[in-house]
Scaffold this motif. Sequence first.
Motif, PDB file in Angstrom:
ATOM      1  N   ASP A 136      45.232  47.206  40.255  1.00 33.29           N
ATOM      2  CA  ASP A 136      45.659  45.814  40.087  1.00 33.29           C
ATOM      3  C   ASP A 136      46.626  45.397  41.181  1.00 33.29           C
ATOM      4  N   ALA A 137      47.612  46.250  41.468  1.00 31.73           N
ATOM      5  CA  ALA A 137      48.621  45.918  42.468  1.00 31.73           C
ATOM      6  C   ALA A 137      47.997  45.719  43.844  1.00 31.73           C
ATOM      7  N   ARG A 138      47.053  46.580  44.210  1.00 32.26           N
ATOM      8  CA  ARG A 138      46.449  46.466  45.545  1.00 32.26           C
ATOM      9  C   ARG A 138      45.599  45.211  45.656  1.00 32.26           C
ATOM     10  N   LEU A 139      44.889  44.845  44.616  1.00 31.33           N
ATOM     11  CA  LEU A 139      44.077  43.635  44.667  1.00 31.33           C
ATOM     12  C   LEU A 139      44.948  42.384  44.666  1.00 31.33           C
ATOM     13  N   VAL A 140      46.048  42.420  43.936  1.00 30.25           N
ATOM     14  CA  VAL A 140      46.991  41.296  43.967  1.00 30.25           C
ATOM     15  C   VAL A 140      47.540  41.104  45.374  1.00 30.25           C
ATOM     16  N   ARG A 141      47.852  42.208  46.037  1.00 27.62           N
ATOM     17  CA  ARG A 141      48.349  42.114  47.419  1.00 27.62           C
ATOM     18  C   ARG A 141      47.253  41.595  48.349  1.00 27.62           C
ATOM     19  N   ALA A 142      46.022  42.020  48.137  1.00 27.74           N
ATOM     20  CA  ALA A 142      44.918  41.547  48.971  1.00 27.74           C
ATOM     21  C   ALA A 142      44.710  40.050  48.845  1.00 27.74           C
ATOM     22  N   LEU A 143      45.068  39.502  47.713  1.00 29.59           N
ATOM     23  CA  LEU A 143      44.926  38.063  47.472  1.00 29.59           C
ATOM     24  C   LEU A 143      46.150  37.262  47.911  1.00 29.59           C
ATOM     25  N   ASP A 144      47.087  37.939  48.608  1.00 32.25           N
ATOM     26  CA  ASP A 144      48.313  37.291  49.076  1.00 32.25           C
ATOM     27  C   ASP A 144      49.156  36.740  47.928  1.00 32.25           C
ATOM     28  N   LEU A 145      49.179  37.480  46.819  1.00 33.26           N
ATOM     29  CA  LEU A 145      49.939  37.033  45.656  1.00 33.26           C
ATOM     30  C   LEU A 145      51.104  37.968  45.336  1.00 33.26           C
ATOM     31  N   SER A 170      42.639  32.437  51.671  1.00 32.97           N
ATOM     32  CA  SER A 170      42.411  32.289  53.095  1.00 32.97           C
ATOM     33  C   SER A 170      42.072  33.605  53.754  1.00 32.97           C
ATOM     34  N   ARG A 171      42.585  34.716  53.224  1.00 35.17           N
ATOM     35  CA  ARG A 171      42.340  36.015  53.837  1.00 35.17           C
ATOM     36  C   ARG A 171      41.054  36.655  53.342  1.00 35.17           C
ATOM     37  N   LEU A 172      40.498  36.133  52.296  1.00 34.49           N
ATOM     38  CA  LEU A 172      39.219  36.687  51.810  1.00 34.49           C
ATOM     39  C   LEU A 172      38.077  36.117  52.628  1.00 34.49           C
ATOM     40  N   ARG A 173      37.129  36.939  52.914  1.00 33.41           N
ATOM     41  CA  ARG A 173      35.979  36.419  53.635  1.00 33.41           C
ATOM     42  C   ARG A 173      35.211  35.490  52.733  1.00 33.41           C
ATOM     43  N   LEU A 174      34.724  34.429  53.319  1.00 38.61           N
ATOM     44  CA  LEU A 174      33.974  33.437  52.554  1.00 38.61           C
ATOM     45  C   LEU A 174      32.536  33.920  52.479  1.00 38.61           C
ATOM     46  N   LEU A 175      32.257  34.524  51.343  1.00 37.04           N
ATOM     47  CA  LEU A 175      30.933  35.140  51.173  1.00 37.04           C
ATOM     48  C   LEU A 175      30.001  34.180  50.449  1.00 37.04           C
ATOM     49  N   ALA A 176      28.966  33.774  51.121  1.00 42.87           N
ATOM     50  CA  ALA A 176      27.991  32.895  50.481  1.00 42.87           C
ATOM     51  C   ALA A 176      27.183  33.693  49.480  1.00 42.87           C
ATOM     52  N   LEU A 177      26.678  32.977  48.514  1.00 42.22           N
ATOM     53  CA  LEU A 177      25.831  33.635  47.516  1.00 42.22           C
ATOM     54  C   LEU A 177      24.434  33.770  48.097  1.00 42.22           C
ATOM     55  N   VAL A 178      24.234  34.840  48.851  1.00 42.69           N
ATOM     56  CA  VAL A 178      22.948  35.086  49.501  1.00 42.69           C
ATOM     57  C   VAL A 178      22.026  35.799  48.530  1.00 42.69           C
ATOM     58  N   PRO A 179      20.741  35.720  48.743  1.00 45.54           N
ATOM     59  CA  PRO A 179      19.817  36.498  47.888  1.00 45.54           C
ATOM     60  C   PRO A 179      20.114  37.974  48.016  1.00 45.54           C
ATOM     61  N   ARG A 212      55.498  47.640  37.124  1.00 45.29           N
ATOM     62  CA  ARG A 212      54.165  47.039  37.253  1.00 45.29           C
ATOM     63  C   ARG A 212      54.106  45.626  36.681  1.00 45.29           C
ATOM     64  N   PHE A 213      55.175  45.142  36.108  1.00 47.49           N
ATOM     65  CA  PHE A 213      55.149  43.897  35.335  1.00 47.49           C
ATOM     66  C   PHE A 213      54.525  42.741  36.119  1.00 47.49           C
ATOM     67  N   GLY A 214      55.040  42.470  37.309  1.00 45.09           N
ATOM     68  CA  GLY A 214      54.578  41.301  38.052  1.00 45.09           C
ATOM     69  C   GLY A 214      53.117  41.363  38.431  1.00 45.09           C
ATOM     70  N   THR A 215      52.672  42.504  38.948  1.00 52.00           N
ATOM     71  CA  THR A 215      51.272  42.600  39.367  1.00 52.00           C
ATOM     72  C   THR A 215      50.325  42.619  38.175  1.00 52.00           C
ATOM     73  N   GLU A 216      50.769  43.179  37.050  1.00 51.25           N
ATOM     74  CA  GLU A 216      49.917  43.151  35.862  1.00 51.25           C
ATOM     75  C   GLU A 216      49.808  41.735  35.302  1.00 51.25           C
ATOM     76  N   VAL A 217      50.903  40.979  35.328  1.00 48.96           N
ATOM     77  CA  VAL A 217      50.843  39.587  34.887  1.00 48.96           C
ATOM     78  C   VAL A 217      49.854  38.811  35.744  1.00 48.96           C
ATOM     79  N   VAL A 218      49.964  38.959  37.060  1.00 46.13           N
ATOM     80  CA  VAL A 218      49.092  38.220  37.971  1.00 46.13           C
ATOM     81  C   VAL A 218      47.638  38.648  37.809  1.00 46.13           C
ATOM     82  N   ALA A 219      47.376  39.950  37.740  1.00 50.06           N
ATOM     83  CA  ALA A 219      45.991  40.435  37.620  1.00 50.06           C
ATOM     84  C   ALA A 219      45.317  39.865  36.388  1.00 50.06           C
ATOM     85  N   ARG A 220      46.061  39.741  35.316  1.00 47.90           N
ATOM     86  CA  ARG A 220      45.474  39.238  34.073  1.00 47.90           C
ATOM     87  C   ARG A 220      45.362  37.720  34.049  1.00 47.90           C
TER      88      ARG A 220
END
Length: 338
Positions: free
Chosen positions: A89-98, A2-11, A119-127
């Motif tokens: 990995d940790a920052r991207l996991v947080r950006a995804l609200d995970l 929900s927090r990610l912008r909905l990016l259309a696949l534009v040319p 790092r265990f939790g964020t590495e598990v989620v990232a993978r």
Amino acid sequence: MSRLRLLALVPFLAAALASPSPAAAARSWAQPEIRLVVAHGLMARNVATFRPQAVLTQVALRDLVAGLTEQPPETVANPSAPVTMAQLDARLVRALDLSAEATSFYNEALLAGLQPPARFGTEVVARLLGLRTNHPAAQDNLERLPSDPASRAEAAYSAAQILRFSDWEVQNVRDAALNFQLPLFTPWQRRVLTTAVSFIGYPYVWGGTSERPQSPFGAQASGGFDCSGFAWRVFKLQPYSGAPKLATVLRGRTAAAMAGEVPRRRRIKATRLAPADLLFFGDGGPRAKAVQIDHVAIYLGDGWLIQSSRYGVALAPVAGWYENRFAWGRRPLSEAGL
């Protein structure tokens, strides 16, 4: 998402697709991902100025996350400081609200007595999300430990995976976190699995058996494991006081050799698996012969395994591909009299 912008696949914009000479364009292994993120206005004005081999800085990560989430950029204390792979990995996991899901994975391992690294939790989620990739064996020098600086190419690869997400990737992780439970371990199961989880997030390296620099097949890697090398490291190379026989249990180095060392009468069926068992996979599943075994993992319990595979050392549920190709298990702890 929900927090990610909905990016259309534009040319792709002409400026985004503008590339240098073919020789220069081939410099990065992540060229398709770089083209994708640049086309979405992220990380560089065009592909030619991307600098894929440069170290990812804190300010560059901040701006990438702001672009992905359409949130205002956060304040960065040290903008030019490098970002480690674990931090990426940790920052991207947080950006995804995970973040809550990552904490749930960590807490469950902690409650089970496994002493997981921070790092265990964020590495598990990232993978589980597929944010990491395995470089070809000839490029194992590109592999990075969790504590190593991340390159801009690695950040582009991760961002591209997020841009390609549908609606199910994030929800699958949420469901997995809700269902992640570990059983009560015996003291020896706990010791062995504590060793295994300590390597979460380490890369896949063909022929690798060590967390230290190695060159098993040419290109030097900073450390990592292939699937059987991970089992070799956990059971054979790790010194366990009070268990002199454990290091002698595994004799063959490959997954097929390890599987073939178990007589049929001692092969463990899926319904009888116990934590710290080795799991073998191959074409034909239970009907496979030892020479057909092409993958090995370590059982965590309650339908989860830990392995070194295309995402590096990661957790996975024993479902789908793993369930269909499971051949048999092996119990090194029992073989060592533990």
